[in-house]
Design a protein around this motif. Sequence first.
Motif, PDB file in Angstrom:
ATOM      1  N   LEU A  84      75.285 122.024   0.548  1.00 44.32           N
ATOM      2  CA  LEU A  84      75.663 120.998  -0.682  1.00 44.32           C
ATOM      3  C   LEU A  84      76.253 119.757  -0.536  1.00 44.32           C
ATOM      4  O   LEU A  84      75.699 118.545  -1.272  1.00 44.32           O
ATOM      5  CB  LEU A  84      76.394 121.975  -1.566  1.00 44.32           C
ATOM      6  CG  LEU A  84      75.717 123.161  -2.214  1.00 44.32           C
ATOM      7  CD1 LEU A  84      76.762 124.188  -3.041  1.00 44.32           C
ATOM      8  CD2 LEU A  84      74.798 122.639  -3.406  1.00 44.32           C
ATOM      9  N   VAL A  85      77.270 119.545  -0.053  1.00 39.06           N
ATOM     10  CA  VAL A  85      77.753 118.304   0.314  1.00 39.06           C
ATOM     11  C   VAL A  85      76.986 117.376   1.031  1.00 39.06           C
ATOM     12  O   VAL A  85      76.678 116.025   0.390  1.00 39.06           O
ATOM     13  CB  VAL A  85      79.177 118.386   1.151  1.00 39.06           C
ATOM     14  CG1 VAL A  85      79.875 116.944   1.654  1.00 39.06           C
ATOM     15  CG2 VAL A  85      80.246 119.313   0.391  1.00 39.06           C
ATOM     16  N   GLY A  86      76.193 117.847   1.911  1.00 41.42           N
ATOM     17  CA  GLY A  86      75.189 116.729   2.770  1.00 41.42           C
ATOM     18  C   GLY A  86      74.271 116.469   1.801  1.00 41.42           C
ATOM     19  O   GLY A  86      73.765 115.320   1.593  1.00 41.42           O
ATOM     20  N   VAL A  87      73.774 117.232   1.027  1.00 40.41           N
ATOM     21  CA  VAL A  87      72.520 116.946   0.152  1.00 40.41           C
ATOM     22  C   VAL A  87      73.280 115.890  -1.075  1.00 40.41           C
ATOM     23  O   VAL A  87      72.353 114.993  -1.397  1.00 40.41           O
ATOM     24  CB  VAL A  87      71.942 118.047  -0.586  1.00 40.41           C
ATOM     25  CG1 VAL A  87      70.777 117.692  -1.628  1.00 40.41           C
ATOM     26  CG2 VAL A  87      71.293 118.902   0.574  1.00 40.41           C
ATOM     27  N   THR A  88      74.059 116.170  -1.665  1.00 44.40           N
ATOM     28  CA  THR A  88      74.748 115.356  -2.714  1.00 44.40           C
ATOM     29  C   THR A  88      74.862 113.895  -2.024  1.00 44.40           C
ATOM     30  O   THR A  88      74.776 113.064  -2.666  1.00 44.40           O
ATOM     31  CB  THR A  88      75.893 115.845  -3.165  1.00 44.40           C
ATOM     32  OG1 THR A  88      76.024 117.367  -3.784  1.00 44.40           O
ATOM     33  CG2 THR A  88      76.592 115.335  -4.267  1.00 44.40           C
ATOM     34  N   CYS A  89      75.528 113.829  -1.025  1.00 41.78           N
ATOM     35  CA  CYS A  89      75.749 112.517  -0.366  1.00 41.78           C
ATOM     36  C   CYS A  89      74.592 111.774  -0.158  1.00 41.78           C
ATOM     37  O   CYS A  89      74.537 110.491  -0.302  1.00 41.78           O
ATOM     38  CB  CYS A  89      76.686 112.426   0.916  1.00 41.78           C
ATOM     39  SG  CYS A  89      78.416 113.047   0.633  1.00 41.78           S
ATOM     40  N   GLN A  90      73.713 112.536   0.264  1.00 38.54           N
ATOM     41  CA  GLN A  90      72.298 111.880   0.555  1.00 38.54           C
ATOM     42  C   GLN A  90      71.750 111.263  -0.862  1.00 38.54           C
ATOM     43  O   GLN A  90      71.047 110.028  -0.925  1.00 38.54           O
ATOM     44  CB  GLN A  90      71.147 112.662   1.398  1.00 38.54           C
ATOM     45  CG  GLN A  90      69.826 112.272   1.426  1.00 38.54           C
ATOM     46  CD  GLN A  90      69.768 110.931   2.344  1.00 38.54           C
ATOM     47  OE1 GLN A  90      70.894 110.778   3.098  1.00 38.54           O
ATOM     48  NE2 GLN A  90      68.662 110.216   2.263  1.00 38.54           N
ATOM     49  N   GLY A 139      65.446 118.141  -0.713  1.00 40.55           N
ATOM     50  CA  GLY A 139      66.388 117.948  -1.683  1.00 40.55           C
ATOM     51  C   GLY A 139      67.381 119.226  -1.599  1.00 40.55           C
ATOM     52  O   GLY A 139      67.852 119.799  -0.384  1.00 40.55           O
ATOM     53  N   PHE A 140      67.882 119.746  -3.028  1.00 40.52           N
ATOM     54  CA  PHE A 140      68.701 120.774  -3.064  1.00 40.52           C
ATOM     55  C   PHE A 140      67.933 122.070  -2.778  1.00 40.52           C
ATOM     56  O   PHE A 140      68.994 123.082  -2.426  1.00 40.52           O
ATOM     57  CB  PHE A 140      69.317 120.959  -4.474  1.00 40.52           C
ATOM     58  CG  PHE A 140      70.355 120.049  -4.715  1.00 40.52           C
ATOM     59  CD1 PHE A 140      71.745 120.078  -4.354  1.00 40.52           C
ATOM     60  CD2 PHE A 140      70.182 118.898  -5.568  1.00 40.52           C
ATOM     61  CE1 PHE A 140      72.590 119.213  -4.499  1.00 40.52           C
ATOM     62  CE2 PHE A 140      71.105 117.852  -5.863  1.00 40.52           C
ATOM     63  CZ  PHE A 140      72.390 117.958  -5.299  1.00 40.52           C
ATOM     64  N   HIS A 141      66.658 122.248  -2.422  1.00 43.73           N
ATOM     65  CA  HIS A 141      66.360 123.333  -1.949  1.00 43.73           C
ATOM     66  C   HIS A 141      66.665 123.594  -0.508  1.00 43.73           C
ATOM     67  O   HIS A 141      66.390 124.762   0.002  1.00 43.73           O
ATOM     68  CB  HIS A 141      64.593 123.273  -2.271  1.00 43.73           C
ATOM     69  CG  HIS A 141      63.850 124.363  -1.828  1.00 43.73           C
ATOM     70  ND1 HIS A 141      63.882 125.567  -2.326  1.00 43.73           N
ATOM     71  CD2 HIS A 141      63.072 124.473  -0.402  1.00 43.73           C
ATOM     72  CE1 HIS A 141      63.161 126.360  -1.942  1.00 43.73           C
ATOM     73  NE2 HIS A 141      62.711 126.020  -0.696  1.00 43.73           N
ATOM     74  N   TYR A 142      67.021 122.527   0.118  1.00 43.92           N
ATOM     75  CA  TYR A 142      67.453 122.831   1.601  1.00 43.92           C
ATOM     76  C   TYR A 142      68.795 123.652   1.654  1.00 43.92           C
ATOM     77  O   TYR A 142      68.832 124.259   2.573  1.00 43.92           O
ATOM     78  CB  TYR A 142      67.966 121.486   2.072  1.00 43.92           C
ATOM     79  CG  TYR A 142      68.653 121.235   3.313  1.00 43.92           C
ATOM     80  CD1 TYR A 142      68.142 121.460   4.515  1.00 43.92           C
ATOM     81  CD2 TYR A 142      70.168 121.110   3.331  1.00 43.92           C
ATOM     82  CE1 TYR A 142      69.015 121.498   5.559  1.00 43.92           C
ATOM     83  CE2 TYR A 142      70.800 121.010   4.421  1.00 43.92           C
ATOM     84  CZ  TYR A 142      70.384 121.192   5.654  1.00 43.92           C
ATOM     85  OH  TYR A 142      71.127 121.116   6.807  1.00 43.92           O
ATOM     86  N   VAL A 143      69.467 123.738   0.647  1.00 43.68           N
ATOM     87  CA  VAL A 143      70.590 124.756   0.629  1.00 43.68           C
ATOM     88  C   VAL A 143      70.165 126.108   0.441  1.00 43.68           C
ATOM     89  O   VAL A 143      70.732 126.945   1.164  1.00 43.68           O
ATOM     90  CB  VAL A 143      71.467 124.324  -0.612  1.00 43.68           C
ATOM     91  CG1 VAL A 143      72.733 125.456  -0.539  1.00 43.68           C
ATOM     92  CG2 VAL A 143      72.076 122.981  -0.641  1.00 43.68           C
ATOM     93  N   LEU A 144      69.023 126.425  -0.062  1.00 42.78           N
ATOM     94  CA  LEU A 144      68.682 127.804  -0.401  1.00 42.78           C
ATOM     95  C   LEU A 144      67.657 128.330   0.721  1.00 42.78           C
ATOM     96  O   LEU A 144      67.903 129.330   1.390  1.00 42.78           O
ATOM     97  CB  LEU A 144      67.957 127.963  -1.662  1.00 42.78           C
ATOM     98  CG  LEU A 144      68.904 127.743  -2.845  1.00 42.78           C
ATOM     99  CD1 LEU A 144      67.774 128.004  -4.244  1.00 42.78           C
ATOM    100  CD2 LEU A 144      69.821 128.746  -3.201  1.00 42.78           C
ATOM    101  N   SER A 145      66.886 127.330   0.980  1.00 41.06           N
ATOM    102  CA  SER A 145      65.966 127.742   2.217  1.00 41.06           C
ATOM    103  C   SER A 145      65.670 126.471   2.822  1.00 41.06           C
ATOM    104  O   SER A 145      65.140 125.378   2.323  1.00 41.06           O
ATOM    105  CB  SER A 145      64.647 128.234   1.590  1.00 41.06           C
ATOM    106  OG  SER A 145      63.769 128.387   2.756  1.00 41.06           O
ATOM    107  N   PRO A 146      66.032 126.205   4.133  1.00 43.70           N
ATOM    108  CA  PRO A 146      66.405 127.264   4.889  1.00 43.70           C
ATOM    109  C   PRO A 146      67.724 127.797   5.075  1.00 43.70           C
ATOM    110  O   PRO A 146      68.004 128.812   5.822  1.00 43.70           O
ATOM    111  CB  PRO A 146      65.968 126.827   6.398  1.00 43.70           C
ATOM    112  CG  PRO A 146      66.210 125.308   6.272  1.00 43.70           C
ATOM    113  CD  PRO A 146      65.812 124.869   4.839  1.00 43.70           C
ATOM    114  N   VAL A 147      68.796 127.148   4.743  1.00 45.28           N
ATOM    115  CA  VAL A 147      70.221 127.335   5.066  1.00 45.28           C
ATOM    116  C   VAL A 147      70.779 128.691   4.698  1.00 45.28           C
ATOM    117  O   VAL A 147      71.239 129.573   5.532  1.00 45.28           O
ATOM    118  CB  VAL A 147      71.215 126.288   4.470  1.00 45.28           C
ATOM    119  CG1 VAL A 147      72.568 126.553   4.866  1.00 45.28           C
ATOM    120  CG2 VAL A 147      70.834 124.774   5.231  1.00 45.28           C
TER     121      VAL A 147
END
Length: 325
Positions: A84-90, A139-147
């Motif tokens: 979440l932090v990484g996506v938000t910073c990006q 985007g924030f979908h990275y948080v759910l899938s795959p992480v």
Amino acid sequence: MKRFLHLMGWRANATSHLEKWLSAIGALCAIAVIYAVTHWLLPSEAALWVVASMGASAVLLFAVPHGALSQPWAVLGGQVLSALVGVTCQKLLPDHPFTPALAVGIAILVMHYARCIHPPGGATALAAVSGGPAIAALGFHYVLSPVLLNVVLILAVAVLFNGLFPWRRYPAPLARLPEAPRLPSGPAPEDLYHALRKMDSFIDVQFDDLLKILQLAQRHAQSQRLGLDDILLGACYSNAQSGNAWAVRQVIDDHPGKRTRQDQLIYKVVAGAGKGNTGSCRRQDLLNWAAHAVIAQGDGWVRVTPQDSASNALLRQLKGETPRP
């Protein structure tokens, strides 16, 4: 060389060959599942970043399953919050040279306050920023899938695989909690907790594991208690005290063929408090003073059997390293 290795963190490893192989096999199974799912969801270039992060998690989950950094909340919170932090910073600072460093720094801060320190989380935050167009497009979908999906998978494999072996049960609370040691001369659990607080640093060890280590050490110490027949000519004995009270005495003369409580013997202090002094006492008095037999090794002393200590003293005398009693 010894000082250099100590500085570099080279330490003795007490784990068995079985434990080492189980760690490797468990990680192999987990990463095989993660790798398959990740490459099914993402292009291969983007997937490599996620697999690298989960590979680091696998080291903790299967090589150190009882470590504080390996517990479920540490893995789940550390990975997901860092993502979440990484996506938000990006999103806020896209393609800025400072964004990767900012993402990792904030991720560590968030993990600290959320009580979920998990080192691979830093890699997950970094991947969200510098993982390339494929990761950025999620985007924030990275948080759910795959992480999140990968975290659930690796935790499931860790629970199932480690659960097959009683000494590797995961998470740590599933393992049998040791009884608190009750030896009056040893530290209480409250003392261990106080010591951890005084260190004021994150220690990757569970409190219950510390209690178990203390219990096993005290059981071993009890099994190694000395008897009158264990006070041998030439052997060295430590009082196992801490600080300036510690000392090592060597028996340099005794009554031949006689090992009673009252017979006199002569000793020399070869290390610690009063080094170089000699004295005499009853065999029972030295037995009451001594905690265990020791031999010199490098710059320190290690515990051995009295027979080994006496044999070592005789060998050193034959080599001319120490004078005969």
